[in-house]
Motif scaffolding. Sequence first.
Motif, short mmCIF file in Angstrom:
data_model
loop_
_atom_site.label_atom_id
_atom_site.label_comp_id
_atom_site.label_asym_id
_atom_site.label_seq_id
_atom_site.Cartn_x
_atom_site.Cartn_y
_atom_site.Cartn_z
N ARG A 111 0.90 -1.28 0.31
CA ARG A 111 -0.10 0.15 -0.17
C ARG A 111 1.03 1.17 0.07
O ARG A 111 1.90 1.40 0.78
CB ARG A 111 -0.99 -0.07 1.21
CG ARG A 111 -1.94 -1.29 1.35
CD ARG A 111 -3.03 -1.26 2.70
NE ARG A 111 -3.39 -2.31 2.57
CZ ARG A 111 -4.26 -2.51 3.86
NH1 ARG A 111 -4.33 -1.64 4.62
NH2 ARG A 111 -4.92 -3.89 3.96
N TYR A 120 3.96 0.58 6.74
CA TYR A 120 5.05 0.21 5.76
C TYR A 120 4.34 0.28 4.43
O TYR A 120 2.95 0.24 4.19
CB TYR A 120 5.92 -1.01 5.84
CG TYR A 120 6.19 -0.96 7.33
CD1 TYR A 120 7.23 -0.16 7.81
CD2 TYR A 120 5.85 -1.82 8.44
CE1 TYR A 120 7.73 -0.14 9.07
CE2 TYR A 120 6.14 -1.69 9.58
CZ TYR A 120 7.15 -0.96 9.91
OH TYR A 120 7.46 -0.97 11.13
N GLN A 125 1.06 -9.77 6.30
CA GLN A 125 -0.33 -10.14 7.04
C GLN A 125 -0.29 -11.57 7.21
O GLN A 125 -0.27 -12.56 6.14
CB GLN A 125 -1.54 -9.47 6.46
CG GLN A 125 -1.62 -7.98 6.38
CD GLN A 125 -3.18 -7.64 6.04
OE1 GLN A 125 -3.61 -8.36 5.07
NE2 GLN A 125 -3.43 -6.51 6.24
N GLY A 278 -3.70 -0.59 15.78
CA GLY A 278 -4.54 -1.97 15.23
C GLY A 278 -3.42 -3.29 14.85
O GLY A 278 -2.64 -3.12 13.99
N VAL A 279 -3.63 -4.15 15.52
CA VAL A 279 -3.01 -5.39 15.22
C VAL A 279 -3.42 -6.11 14.12
O VAL A 279 -2.94 -6.68 13.45
CB VAL A 279 -2.64 -6.08 16.53
CG1 VAL A 279 -1.85 -7.39 16.26
CG2 VAL A 279 -2.10 -5.14 17.64
N GLY A 280 -4.86 -6.29 14.22
CA GLY A 280 -5.63 -7.13 13.29
C GLY A 280 -7.11 -7.03 13.57
O GLY A 280 -7.58 -6.89 14.70
N ALA A 303 -7.48 -10.40 9.28
CA ALA A 303 -6.10 -10.27 8.85
C ALA A 303 -5.21 -9.53 9.79
O ALA A 303 -5.93 -8.35 10.35
CB ALA A 303 -5.85 -9.51 7.67
N ALA A 304 -4.13 -9.97 10.22
CA ALA A 304 -3.46 -9.39 11.09
C ALA A 304 -1.91 -9.03 10.86
O ALA A 304 -1.55 -9.89 9.94
CB ALA A 304 -3.11 -10.18 12.63
N GLU A 307 4.22 -7.23 11.34
CA GLU A 307 5.33 -6.31 11.95
C GLU A 307 4.46 -5.79 13.12
O GLU A 307 5.20 -5.68 14.14
CB GLU A 307 5.33 -5.27 10.95
CG GLU A 307 6.40 -5.67 9.76
CD GLU A 307 5.64 -6.35 8.77
OE1 GLU A 307 4.29 -6.13 8.59
OE2 GLU A 307 6.07 -7.21 8.07
N ARG A 308 3.38 -5.41 13.08
CA ARG A 308 2.56 -4.77 14.36
C ARG A 308 2.67 -5.67 15.51
O ARG A 308 2.85 -5.62 16.60
CB ARG A 308 1.20 -4.61 13.93
CG ARG A 308 1.18 -3.29 12.75
CD ARG A 308 0.52 -2.13 13.35
NE ARG A 308 0.47 -1.31 12.04
CZ ARG A 308 -0.67 -0.73 11.53
NH1 ARG A 308 -1.99 -1.10 12.33
NH2 ARG A 308 -0.52 -0.24 10.58
#
Length: 414
Positions: A111, A120, A125, A278-280, A303-304, A307-308
């Motif tokens: 993105r 990023y 994910q 937001g993690v997922g 989706a998670a 990296e987070r």
Amino acid sequence: MIQAPRGTFDILPESAQKRKLVEAEADRILGAAGYRRIETPTFEATELFARGVGEATDIVQKEMYTFDDGAGRSLTLRPEGTAPVCRAYLEHGMRKLAQPVKLWYLSSFFRAEAPQRGRYRQFWQVGAEAIGSEAPETDAELIVLLADLLEAVGVRKTRLRLSSLGTPASRAEYREELKAFLHEHEDELAEDVRTRIDLNPMRAFDSGDPGTKAVMRDAPKLLDRLDPDDAEHFARVQALLDDAGLRYELDPALVRGLDYYTRTVFEFSSEELGAQSGVGGGGRYDGLIELLDGPSTPASGWAAGVERMLLAARELPPAPEFVDLFVALAKQDGSRIAFELALEARRAGLQAQLELAGRSLKGQLKHADRIGARYVAIIGENGVATLKDMQSGEQHDTGVRDVIPEILRAERMR
Ligand code: AMP
């Protein structure tokens, strides 16, 4: 010097290890619930995302890496995984399989966003999709699986927010009601909320402005306007999460901006993360398959971000390097024997490395120690090697051919 493009990063061996843990836990946790791995292409027809993510979304409007393939086709680096998985479901006739079809993936996505910590332009994910079931159990199962994954990976201070979006029709009706309510209270609202009433009335729920907050306490809530079927479905999801002992907060402002989202939506966040918390997250998307010209098919997923997850996880101790055997050379001309011994050791199931950098014998022993070698075989002359146990420091001469059997025997005795 050429550098990695802005918003991208290299995964160096040290971090590759942590990511392997995420993959192994996803495989274990999702596999145990019948989810099977899928991998779709890195790029797809642009049309898939235009339809499957939605023309009006930020992603499609300004975040896609789109290019012409030179033959007049427009292709796009995948910005998300749900639309590609649904395309694959249709393309491979998976609706003929027993339903729901449960799939998971771990892939990279693209993105064109403004990069910052946890955001990023190429990111990874883990995602899970259950296609072909409208049962509330499917939603609850998916949510619990993500909670389990976050826990297994060590993600700290998580919070789960939950809501239901009902159907597109009840949502559209509610939106008009909310807009009318906001217009009635226009002079009590913050400037940025007031100017966006018609564009994005739901934003008002997120405002930090005290006046707006006071107004929103009495605002109509979508959760109170659900059709009876949707309300019943949502009540079941909540009851199942209660039974599972999972804590959540109902958040009427939780929206996923896309039209095909229906019923359950949820998001896990972590206080460890700051702005990009937001993690997922995910939810039910009963309208998507139809939007892709398939038959009406209920589906749900999440989706998670890898990296987070790692940013929010406690540091893992670095896994110690381990090598069973390092093959050293008393003289450089023993290198063919060393090469063969290392090969044979690996075929016998040992982790083996050999001297490749022309070090002195002292340098080789130092190196063997640094890489954590358990044994060192120093190739001498006339088929003789000195086998050194790096733990005890003991060493003795033996035939080169006896090195591997001796190590295997010693390891069996331990
Ligand atoms: P989404 O597909 O937008 O619902 O995002 C799901 C999850 O993917 C988020 O909760 C993040 O953990 C992660 N994510 C989304 N966009 C990015 C990005 N640009 N960089 C890193 N992670 C992201």
